[in-house]
Structures are given as C-alpha cells and as structure tokens.
Write an enzyme that holds these catalytic residues in place. Structure first.
Site, mmCIF file in Angstrom:
data_model
loop_
_atom_site.group_PDB
_atom_site.id
_atom_site.type_symbol
_atom_site.label_atom_id
_atom_site.label_comp_id
_atom_site.label_asym_id
_atom_site.label_seq_id
_atom_site.Cartn_x
_atom_site.Cartn_y
_atom_site.Cartn_z
ATOM 1 N N ASP A 1 0.821 14.788 15.090
ATOM 2 C CA ASP A 1 1.235 14.672 13.689
ATOM 3 C C ASP A 1 0.009 14.725 12.771
ATOM 4 O O ASP A 1 -0.140 13.912 11.852
ATOM 5 C CB ASP A 1 2.010 13.357 13.505
ATOM 6 C CG ASP A 1 2.905 13.376 12.276
ATOM 7 O OD1 ASP A 1 2.984 14.431 11.612
ATOM 8 O OD2 ASP A 1 3.513 12.335 11.978
ATOM 9 N N GLY B 1 5.622 3.380 5.245
ATOM 10 C CA GLY B 1 5.410 4.097 6.500
ATOM 11 C C GLY B 1 6.745 4.393 7.157
ATOM 12 O O GLY B 1 7.788 4.093 6.584
ATOM 13 N N VAL C 1 3.873 -0.806 4.334
ATOM 14 C CA VAL C 1 2.479 -1.104 4.684
ATOM 15 C C VAL C 1 1.893 -1.934 3.542
ATOM 16 O O VAL C 1 1.997 -1.542 2.386
ATOM 17 C CB VAL C 1 1.648 0.181 4.874
ATOM 18 C CG1 VAL C 1 0.221 -0.163 5.292
ATOM 19 C CG2 VAL C 1 2.289 1.106 5.903
ATOM 20 N N PHE D 1 8.035 3.049 9.825
ATOM 21 C CA PHE D 1 8.743 1.873 10.343
ATOM 22 C C PHE D 1 9.082 0.867 9.259
ATOM 23 O O PHE D 1 9.785 -0.091 9.494
ATOM 24 C CB PHE D 1 7.877 1.148 11.378
ATOM 25 C CG PHE D 1 7.568 1.983 12.571
ATOM 26 C CD1 PHE D 1 8.582 2.377 13.420
ATOM 27 C CD2 PHE D 1 6.276 2.367 12.847
ATOM 28 C CE1 PHE D 1 8.302 3.135 14.542
ATOM 29 C CE2 PHE D 1 5.987 3.130 13.953
ATOM 30 C CZ PHE D 1 6.993 3.525 14.810
ATOM 31 N N LEU E 1 0.841 -1.210 0.000
ATOM 32 C CA LEU E 1 0.000 0.000 0.000
ATOM 33 C C LEU E 1 0.869 1.250 0.000
ATOM 34 O O LEU E 1 0.496 2.276 -0.549
ATOM 35 C CB LEU E 1 -0.917 0.008 1.221
ATOM 36 C CG LEU E 1 -2.018 -1.054 1.248
ATOM 37 C CD1 LEU E 1 -2.693 -1.081 2.603
ATOM 38 C CD2 LEU E 1 -3.047 -0.773 0.160
ATOM 39 N N GLY E 2 2.001 1.173 0.637
ATOM 40 C CA GLY E 2 2.871 2.345 0.684
ATOM 41 C C GLY E 2 3.979 2.147 1.696
ATOM 42 O O GLY E 2 4.166 1.048 2.222
#
Ligand code: ACK
Length: 313
Positions: free
Chosen positions: A171, A34, A39, A36, A31-32
C-alpha cells in the site's frame, strides 16, 4: 475463526514486551482518520523517561474480530521493523478499553497533505509580486527538486529495507508516508503488509481474499492475479514518484478505479505530467515495466536517486 484466535494469541505474545500502561498516556487532539478508526496525538509519560509525543491509533469500538486481528497484525509487523525511514513502533495498550497502538509522532503529518501544502506555496510564489520575502517560482521549484528527490530516496530506502526482510508493504503511496519534524520521510500504514519470506527478494504473496485495494497504485500482476512482491511495491513507488512531482495530484486524474484497472490490465502505464523531466520519466518507466523481475530493485532506486540528487522534477 479458530485460526483467527490462534493468530491473535500469537500476535499478543509477540507484543507482550511492548505493553504500555494506559494511564501513562495523556491523549490530546485528533490527527486524522485511519482505516481502523481515529488517530490521535498523545504524550507518553513513563517513569524514568522524558515525556514523549506519540501518535495513537485506536481500534474503533464494535470492530469485527477480523479487524482486531488485522490491527494486531499491523502492530506486530511494525514492532519487528527498525529503519530510519519506517515509522517507529512505540507500544500497545491492551486490557480494559479499546486496543491502542502507539507510534512515533510525525510532526508534518502525511506526505500527501505535505505536498499539497507545498503546491500552494509554489503557486503563491508564482503569483506573488516582487514585494515580500517570498521565494521566486523558479527558486521554489528548484528547492523542491532536491527535496522531492530526497523524499523519493527515503521511500525507496524504506522499501529496500523491507525487501531485505521479506516484507511486502502492498500500500505504498504518498498518503501512507509521514513526514517528521526534520522533514524525513517515514513509511507508515502497514495494515496490508505481509511477510513473504526471509529476505528472499523474488518472494510473492498471493492474495485470495477480495477487499479494498489501492487500485491506482497497483501493479498489473496484483490487479490481475492478486500477486504482490517487492517488485509490485516498486511499481507503486513509481506512482508515488508521480505524486511527488505533481505535488500531490491524484494519479490518473479523475479516472474511476474501474477504468484504471482495465487500462493497466491492457498494458497502460500511469500518466506523467507533460513537463516531467526526462530523468523522472526514465525512472518511473523502469518501475512500470510489465514484468516484475525487470523492474529495478529498491536498492537500485536508492543508488540512482543518491547520485542524481535532482532527478525528480
Ligand atoms: O495528515 P495526517 O494528520 O497524518 O492524517 C493522517 C491520519 O493520521 C490517518 O493516518 C495521521 N497520522 C497517522 N499516523 C501518524 C503519526 N505517526 N504521526 C502523525 N500523524 C499521523 C496522518
């Protein structure tokens, strides 16, 4: 280090009721990216429950122990929250393999990408000639006024919920909101979130550590003194409102973060587009009051946006 170990044990305890069997997870596309690590999309098949789409955040291999602590902290924060406009926590996978955090899957992905796609639609509609089923520019812009205002109200609603629980997000911005299949906004990315008190609205979190912070969205007291509160989340919400009305433009244009920092420290406010309507301007200006206690509460923002359903434009 000992403190970190203690914290990890506590987080693991808090998450014990949410352990998901790794084998129940069919992990699919990306999905993308992140903070850490990656995802991914996955389908969770648990006995006695229908298959369920989830987003899986993995802690990247070789992550430092402190990062693992942050990862667990984010998972346990999310596990403690329950609101229509906050991304739902599904569970964690521990044991063999990298730690995984499972969340509700939001079909449309992050709000920033969603807005930027809409911008192309509006611009496309403006340049399209009369043929075809396309919306007229005015009509498209009109549709978006109601939708933008609803998205803002949903973000404010999430912030009101957090403020009531003494959680500061720290954030808040479009790229940290997700949009589900019903186009409902879900606040996400609780990696920087902190508990500041039990529903005490004025509580603050003072940050001693330096790290990567979202300067463009930060309130002056956070930039200057590292102080975060529900009121600094409201400042960031004002910046999020500019992302909404510009359909995803970067706040402060091309200014580098250091210039933004000096400018906001010296009393400057984020710029609004010249054609922003007076209601948008009034709302954002309230969020950007210098003194945190003079900014509206998230609950006041929700009430305003509910009665002015086309305020953002
Ligand atoms: O625009 P995106 O696909 O939406 O790219 C970002 C990326 O992962 C890093 O955050 C996507 N993402 C994160 N959490 C979720 C989720 N719960 N549902 C769908 N996409 C997600 C995000």
């Amino acid at each position: 280090r000992r403190q970190l170990q203690q914290w990890k044990e506590r987080a693991a305890g808090a998450l014990a009721g949410y352990l998901v069997d790794r084998d129940a997870l069919a992990v699919d596309g990306r999905l993308g990216e992140g903070r850490f690590g990656c995802v991914r999309f996955a389908v969770l098949r648990e006995p006695g429950a229908p298959p369920r789409p989830v987003a899986v955040k993995a802690l990247r291999e070789g992550a430092a122990p402190a990062e693992e602590g942050e990862f667990l902290r984010e998972a346990s924060t999310l596990a403690s929250l329950d609101h229509e406009n906050v991304i739902r926590f599904v569970g964690v996978c521990a044991g063999d393999g990298p730690p995984l955090m499972l969340m509700e899957h939001a079909f449309f992905g992050d709000l920033l990408a969603y807005l930027r796609t809409r911008r192309h639609l509006v611009e496309g509609a403006a340049t399209e000639d009369a043929e075809g089923p396309c919306l007229g520019a005015e009509e498209a812009a009109h549709v978006s006024a109601a939708e933008l205002t609803r998205l803002a109200r949903e973000a404010a609603s999430a912030l009101g919920y957090l403020a009531g629980r003494g959680v500061v997000h720290r954030d808040v911005r479009a790229s940290n909101c997700l949009v589900d299949a019903r186009r409902t906004l879900k606040l996400s990315d609780f990696g920087l979130a902190r508990q500041v008190g039990a529903g005490d609205d004025g509580a603050e979190y003072a940050c001693r550590r330096r790290g990567l912070f979202p300067v463009l969205w930060m309130a002056p007291e956070s930039l200057k003194d590292g102080v975060f509160s529900s009121a600094s989340d409201v400042w960031s919400f004002g910046v999020l409102a500019t992302e909404l009305v510009t359909l995803g433009a970067r706040p402060f244009g091309a200014w580098p973060p250091l210039r933004v920092l000096q400018y906001v420290n010296d009393g400057g406010q984020p710029p609004l587009p010249p054609d922003a309507n007076p209601q948008t301007r009034a709302l954002a200006t309230l969020c950007w009051r210098r003194r945190p206690e003079q900014r509206p509460s998230a609950a006041e923002l929700v009430a305003y946006l509910a009665t002015n359903a086309r305020a953002l434009r």
